[in-house]
Design an enzyme around this catalytic site. Structure first.
Site, PDB file in Angstrom:
ATOM      1  N   ASP A 497       0.817  -1.213   0.000  1.00 41.44           N
ATOM      2  CA  ASP A 497       0.000   0.000   0.000  1.00 41.44           C
ATOM      3  C   ASP A 497       0.853   1.265   0.000  1.00 41.44           C
ATOM      4  O   ASP A 497       2.008   1.255   0.399  1.00 41.44           O
ATOM      5  CB  ASP A 497      -0.879  -0.015   1.252  1.00 41.44           C
ATOM      6  N   GLU A 500       2.736   5.265  -3.735  1.00 40.75           N
ATOM      7  CA  GLU A 500       2.569   6.219  -4.837  1.00 40.75           C
ATOM      8  C   GLU A 500       3.889   6.840  -5.282  1.00 40.75           C
ATOM      9  O   GLU A 500       4.122   6.990  -6.468  1.00 40.75           O
ATOM     10  CB  GLU A 500       1.585   7.328  -4.445  1.00 40.75           C
ATOM     11  N   ASP A 517      -8.418   6.120  -4.626  1.00 36.30           N
ATOM     12  CA  ASP A 517      -9.608   6.225  -3.784  1.00 36.30           C
ATOM     13  C   ASP A 517     -10.704   6.980  -4.528  1.00 36.30           C
ATOM     14  O   ASP A 517     -10.876   8.180  -4.370  1.00 36.30           O
ATOM     15  CB  ASP A 517      -9.265   6.944  -2.470  1.00 36.30           C
TER      16      ASP A 517
END
Lengths: 845, 559
Positions: A497, A500, A517
């Site tokens: 996770d 980015e 999201d």
């Protein structure tokens, strides 16, 4: 979404400067052109008459020459690098991005031997021409400076650099008294110890009707112009990795990943591509036609041309020109530079069920058992951050998950896997073993003062592992070992996770990506299609959007429509924010449960086809889901269409993106017949059809294709392993069709050693032949083909003869989809029962 | 024929195959022959021809499970490598060997059933007892109500008489006072005239100050009343509680639970729609806006919290003690009316108040932690107690007619003894009248309050036989991890964590023929609907909360 928190171009000095420059700003010319080490190199200098002071320009910047080099690689790739002259001892080496270019790419370099000289358009200086590939050549024009690729025979340009003279390269400097280079935005300060170092230039794409690519933005597939006459005031497309809270659709703002790779496509010339290997913040303008009306530059106007302006905060010019000319050529050329997507394990191509958060072991058990109760297949159950002991990754909340191994084993007993989340931020807690080791060994990223950077994330005060250091990476990798990750078993997989910052070119070589999201709205369902297609065009094919939308509560209709479209996307996962209501497929009444189950089941029946496409992507870089123009590059009606898409070359999927839709219009590309996937009804291509869509979205099989399916339903992919196949043959106007099937063990890397089955099925003259595409295959399968369906076949045979076994199979009329309520009667070869691993022919009698 | 997977009641259907060799699929779609029966190829789309294989997706496989209960499973389970039938008949292709576990499984099931029957029997007796008790208790409450109404009537008359007498006395006293004042005023007149100017200035000052104060009061209110939708989650959720008897799940219950879930989902959908309409920019609570607007001056940590709070819906300050399991209650006592009023009236303002609250909580948290260390093993998961009586009638419990008579006598005495026109007024006499009036009217209001609470109680639906009568005024608790869930039938339900309370819902109604208690309109969820709680009732031998479930943070469901 909070606009004021994000820097716009005007608040970004390098962008503001670059955007306000006028054409012909660049005064550089190329000199000292030579061939050396297989490259063509040149010095770029500012001629004396443009230098206010020969040693220093007005802003005190020493104008050292820049070094330009051109290299040519196999299959039509031109690489152009521009950097400072290392022999002049610049204060610091500028940043070059590591790890992105495949190591084997260098071996594809074609050693340049010579150039030819030519005078272009009455220039005062020579231009230098080198041969590229298949009738294309690269040109370095000295004065004015321009680099372009052109067709040898016609002289038509394909791609050009600095045709408008917008190139600018800010060189590094040593700070002098009075230099104030600091930049501030909100609470952030950037000290810029070597001064501004941005680079900008214009790139032109010829014969282009549209340009595409440069993800990630929640916007249309074809990139709308951001600047030019009659164009609404817009920001440039920004490439800057951000985890954006409740991002907007239709916005050029940068999201989670940045891939500075753009493609153009037009009917006359075809497709070309341009990639700038640069990881700094980037802003890109797509210039609307007429933007240069006031400039005196005359460029060839007989071709459609799209001009773009590329602006980056730092780095060097390291660019790749891809000549195409077909869409798949460009993605293959690009993939040869940065790599193809990893071959996923079979289970990963099934359906994933996720939520922030499945609360405890009982919750997991209950959700799992509901899938069985409602006979809905799924492969993976995901646990979000709350499963840990206080967001200490690699640990379990002992009260909620006292027996994680038993839980995983229980899931695994029905063929299901579990995914747990691991984030890169580490809780600063002296009792947490990861933190203890990382701080003791100095593994954390440091702040400006040299201390461990102390940030803030889900666990509270957190630090970040320095992933740029290979030793630290290897230490981190060890943490995933069964022995170190207590409570993990072989059926546990990792959700990597919040990575980015590392999503740039190349992540497809390792994993899958989600679109972020998103929100439970129809607009976000709609925009998920171009987002996935754009990621696929730029290499990241294994991607998907959170089904249902992460934030907010989808109503049952939106949720059903989302499942129906997402079932055809490479990564298929339902996910939700923890303040949303439960939305598992059985919570919305019997009818909606059925519709969602149907959508998931169709995905499972098509997994043999998907898996074959994943293999194609793994080998070639051609994505699993494709914009229609990639398959139909001559059909202009498809160029701007991003509400329908292709799965492979055989299936066309049209989503439904509005409420209460009973039917939907869909454009079917010309020169083909299209067979409705549920009813088998044939539609002529080349026009827009209105299709009933109350219970399912329209999906069509293209004539001329053969698609492999597995029609038996199981709990998960694991139980499908030995099930027999169905082949669906849709013949074209000459009665022919072909398709492929790839099979391996679905879980290991043995396929790299040849352990796979790869067949091509060819149907011609009433005979189906299975051809081996994998010589010396070592993979064994007892799977047979239980059913062959023929769409569009004109004669009505009664039986078929199978060779070499020399037995007969009945031919009868049967349903196209066994469980479908829609009545259909299609020609079916009943129980040919040939093995998929064998060579055979089946002749209709 | 090969009747593998066919249920006994369906065997008749396949008889036609042996006589004519061909029968029709149950859905009428086509016909099939003996050789097509269970030949591992789906001919009937409804699966009629493949009862024993996995060839038809919508088929069912029947396993006899001798020694246990027969089972009909999805045909997708046939030969899938997983033993679904206890007799192992679903796995016959040799890839896996399934043991026959029917006898053992059957025994467990039979034992459970026996135990369940016993529990039910016990429960029936208890229920009978409850119904009888309810009759007695209800009769008692009704008797008390009628008696109190009678007393109220009498007392009302007395109070009225006392009031009149008291007013007469007061009138006389007032007259006296005015006379006296008049005399004193004349005396001091000259003195007052000299300070008049100075006093005027003072008045001006006071006014200014008042203006300032009221302004800051407004500010405080703005902080104190953020727009709806902001109340970020308290780290807790709507739970489901089951007020039930310690009995295992059974199939009937499961079916009922499914209904329950669906119903719930629909409800919440409606409420969330409403919420969205009111708050189009959902997800951006005002607290976050405050935080982000101030971001320029915030530290990185504050910024991090503010940004993080967007995903979690938590207020930034709630992050602090998360891992210690002490996520703090927020400061907006939304349903605490007294506290709201206090905020509005007090000039001390919001900030001070918050500060105090925080300290208070921290201390409490510490205490809690220490308590936990000492007394964990003694914790009961479930407990029951009475909630505090809200009728304040303790002192009246023993009310008797003699008390009333006494009052009546006293009043008569007063009316005769006191002469209101006497001057000067007899001070001690007037005090007595006033005191007697205060006493009597105080008692009257207590009686009226008791009447009102009894009327409210008797107005509830306690079930067809009043079987839930005894649950009135009682509360039940269950501990689940760090939360204590408290259910008070006919009143409210809440979730406690340390000293913070999340209101899960007010008593709403029974549903599903008195099998479900519904508590609705609890605290509003961040970005979503109002919390609610469903209590599923099961027959058993004890009244207790046996289990709790919290499917999503803002949705309540109970088992």
């Amino acid at each position: 979404w909070k606009k004021e928190e994000f820097r716009n171009c005007n608040q970004t000095p390098f962008c503001k400067r670059a955007r306000s420059r006028k054409p012909q700003h660049c005064k550089l010319i190329a000199t000292d052109v030579i061939i050396g080490d297989g490259d063509l190199t040149a010095k770029l200098i500012t001629p004396k008459e443009f230098q206010e002071n020969p040693d220093e320009d007005s802003s005190g910047i020493a104008s050292n020459p820049l070094i330009l080099s051109l290299s040519v690689y196999e299959n039509g790739i031109l690489r152009m690098k521009i950097d400072e002259d290392a022999s002049r001892n610049p204060p610091k080496k500028r940043f070059e991005v590591p790890d992105v270019i495949l190591p084997e790419f260098e071996s594809k370099k074609l050693w340049l031997q010579r150039y030819t000289k030519q005078v272009i358009d009455g220039d005062s200086a020579d231009s230098f021409v080198v041969y590229l590939f298949d009738g294309y050549e690269a040109v370095l024009r000295s004065d004015p400076l321009e680099v372009f690729v052109r067709e040898q025979s016609s002289g038509k340009r394909v791609l050009s650099f600095n045709s408008h003279g917008l190139f600018d390269f800010e060189q590094l400097r040593v700070k002098k008294e009075g230099d104030d280079w600091e930049e501030r935005f909100r609470s952030h300060t950037d000290s810029r110890p070597y001064g501004p170092q941005s680079i900008s230039f214009d790139m032109s794409f010829y014969g282009a009707d549209f340009v595409y690519g440069i993800p990630e933005h929640a916007t249309s597939l074809s990139l709308k112009p951001t600047k030019g006459p009659g164009i609404e005031e817009s920001e440039p497309y920004r490439l800057f990795n951000l985890d954006v809270f409740e991002y907007l659709h239709e916005s050029p703002f940068g999201l989670y990943g940045s891939i500075p790779f753009m493609l153009s496509h037009g009917r006359t010339r075809g497709t070309s591509g341009f990639f700038w290997l640069n990881a700094a913040e980037m802003q890109i303008d797509v210039l609307g036609s007429g933007w240069d009306a006031e400039s005196s530059i005359m460029l060839p106007s007989d071709q459609n041309r799209i001009d773009t302006l590329w602006m980056s905060e730092a780095g060097i010019v390291d660019t790749f020109f891809f000549i195409g000319p077909k869409p798949k050529d460009v993605v293959k050329q690009y993939a040869s530079v940065t790599g193809t997507s990893a071959m996923p394990q079979l289970f990963a191509t099934g359906y994933h069920q996720c939520r922030w958060n499945y609360r405890d072991e009982e919750d997991v058990k209950n959700v799992d058992s509901k899938f069985d109760e409602y006979d809905i297949p799924y492969d993976v159950l995901w646990l979000d951050i709350e499963h840990t002991d206080g967001k200490r990754y690699f640990t379990w909340d002992k009260a909620l998950f006292p027996n994680p191994e038993e839980m995983q084993k229980d899931l695994a007993s029905r063929g299901r896997r579990m995914v747990t989340i691991v984030d890169p931020h580490i809780k600063r807690d002296e009792n947490y073993h990861i933190h203890k080791e990382a701080s003791k060994n100095g593994y954390y990223v440091k702040d400006a003062s040299g201390k461990d950077y102390d940030g803030w994330c889900w666990p509270g005060s957190s630090s970040y592992i320095d992933m740029v250091n290979p030793d630290i990476r290897s230490w981190w990798a060890d943490k995933f070992a069964y022995t170190q990750y207590v409570g993990s078993t072989p059926s546990l997989y990792i959700w990597n996770d919040m990575n980015e910052p590392s999503v740039f070119n190349g992540p497809e070589r390792y994993g899958t990506v989600w679109t972020g999201d998103n929100t439970a709205t129809w607009e976000q369902l709609r925009v998920s299609v171009p987002m996935i297609l754009t990621l696929g065009l730029t290499g990241i094919t294994f991607s998907g959007a959170d089904v249902g939308g992460f934030f907010g509560n989808p109503d049952s209709e939106l949720l059903v429509r989302w499942y129906q479209v997402a079932a055809y996307m490479p990564f298929f996962r339902g996910h939700a924010h923890h303040d949303t209501k439960r939305r598992e497929p059985w919570l919305f009444g019997e009818h909606n449960t059925k519709l969602m189950r149907d959508a998931i089941r169709v995905r499972y029946t098509l997994l043999p086809y998907f898996y074959t496409l994943f293999r194609e992507a793994n080998v070639s870089g051609v994505p699993v889901t494709r914009p229609m123009w990639m398959e139909f590059p001559d059909d202009e009606a498809t160029f701007n269409n991003d509400e329908a898409f292709m799965v492979g070359n055989g299936l066309l999927v049209q989503g439904v993106y509005t409420e209460h839709a009973k039917d939907v219009t869909v454009y079917l590309p010309k020169d083909h017949t299209w067979y409705d996937l549920r009813s088998g009804t044939a539609y002529k291509g080349g026009k827009t059809q209105k299709i009933e869509a109350a219970d399912a979205i329209p999906v069509f099989q293209r004539s001329g294709t053969i698609i492999p399916r597995k029609d038996r339903f199981r709990r998960s992919t694991v139980q499908m392993e030995n099930d027999p196949y169905t082949l669906v043959i849709a013949v074209d106007s000459s009665g022919e069709a072909e398709g492929e099937l790839y099979i391996d063990d679905g879980k290991s890397y043995e396929f790299n050693k040849g352990a796979y089955i790869h067949r091509r099925f060819v149907f011609s003259n009433g005979t189906l032949t299975s051809v081996n595409l994998a010589a010396g295959t070592q993979f064994l399968s007892d799977c047979t083909i239980e059913r062959i369906i023929l769409l569009g076949h004109l004669s009505k045979p009664k039986s078929a003869r199978i060779e070499p076994s020399n037995h007969a199979a009945e031919v009868e009329l049967g349903p196209l989809q066994i469980q479908s309520k829609i009545r259909s009667s299609v020609l079916t070869i009943r129980k040919p029962n040939v093995r998929v691993s064998d060579d055979w022919t089946i002749k209709l009698l | 024929e090969n009747l593998l997977g066919v249920a006994p009641q369906d065997e008749e259907y396949y008889k036609g195959l042996s006589s004519s060799g061909t029968i029709i699929c149950k859905d009428g779609s086509k016909t099939f022959t003996t050789t097509q029966l269970n030949d591992d190829f789906c001919d009937c789309s409804d699966g009629t021809d493949e009862p024993g294989t996995s060839a038809c997706p919508s088929g069912k496989f029947y396993c006899r499970n001798a020694g246990h209960t027969p089972l009909s499973i999805f045909s997708s389970r046939v030969n899938d490598g997983i033993c679904d039938c206890c007799d192992g008949s679903d796995e016959y292709n040799g890839k896996i060997k399934c043991k026959n576990t029917c006898w053992e499984a059957g025994k467990v099931a039979r034992d459970r059933l026996t135990k369940k029957i016993a529990t039910f029997k016990e429960g029936v007796i208890i229920r009978k007892h409850e119904v009888e008790q309810a009759k007695i208790l209800a009769a008692k409450d009704e008797a008390e109500l009628s008696r109190l109404k009678n007393e109220e009537n009498i007392l009302k008359g007395l109070v009225q008489q006392l009031k009149e007498r008291k007013e007469q006395i007061e009138k006389a006293q007032e007259k006296e006072r005015i006379q006296k004042e008049k005399e004193e005023k004349q005396k001091k007149e000259a003195e007052e005239a000299t300070v008049k100017e100075q006093k005027g200035e003072e008045i001006v000052n006071v006014q200014e100050q008042e203006y300032k104060e009221s302004k800051s009061d407004d500010d405080a209110r703005i902080h104190n009343h953020p727009p709806s939708g902001q109340d970020p989650n308290k780290g807790a959720a709507d739970p489901g509680v089951s007020l039930a008897h310690d009995d295992d799940d059974d199939d009937d219950d499961k079916d009922a639970s499914v209904h329950n879930i669906e119903e719930h989902a629909e409800k919440n959908e409606e409420s969330s729609k409403v919420a969205h309409e009111h708050d189009p920019s959902h997800g951006s609570g005002s607290k976050e806006e405050d935080a982000s607007e101030n971001a320029e001056s915030s530290s990185r940590e504050e910024l991090g919290r503010a940004i993080g709070s967007r995903w979690t819906g938590k207020k930034a300050e709630q992050w602090q003690d998360e891992d210690a399991g002490t996520a703090r209650n927020n400061d907006d006592n939304e349903y605490d009316e007294t506290s709201d009023t206090a905020h509005e009236e007090e000039d001390s303002g919001y900030d001070t108040e918050t500060e105090e609250d925080h300290q208070h909580h921290e201390e409490d948290d510490n205490e809690d932690q220490m308590d936990d260390v000492g007394g964990d093993e003694a914790d009961d998961d479930s407990s029951e107690h009475k909630y505090e009586s809200d009728d304040e009638m303790e002192d009246m419990e023993g009310t008797s007619p003699s008390w009333l008579e006494k009052i009546q006598q006293t009043v008569r005495d007063f009316l005769q003894a006191v002469n209101p026109f006497q001057t000067p007024v007899d001070t001690s006499e007037s005090e007595s009248v006033r005191k007697e009036y205060d006493d009597a009217s105080g008692k009257l209001s207590k009686i009226q309050s008791r009447i009102s609470s009894l009327t409210k109680k008797l107005g509830h639906d306690f079930g067809p036989e009043k079987e839930f009568y005894s649950l009135y005024g009682r509360c039940f608790e269950i501990k689940e991890n760090k939360y204590v869930y408290k259910v008070c039938p006919f009143k409210e339900a809440s979730q406690l964590e340390g000293h913070s309370t999340t209101h899960l819902g007010h008593w709403d109604k029974f549903e599903e023929s008195y099998r479900i208690m519904l508590f609705s309109t609890g605290d509003k969820c961040w970005n979503g609907p109002y919390r609610s709680l469903t209590v599923r009732l099961r027959c058993g031998s004890k009244v207790e909360v046996s289990d709790i479930d919290e499917p999503s943070r803002c949705e309540a469901r109970n088992w």
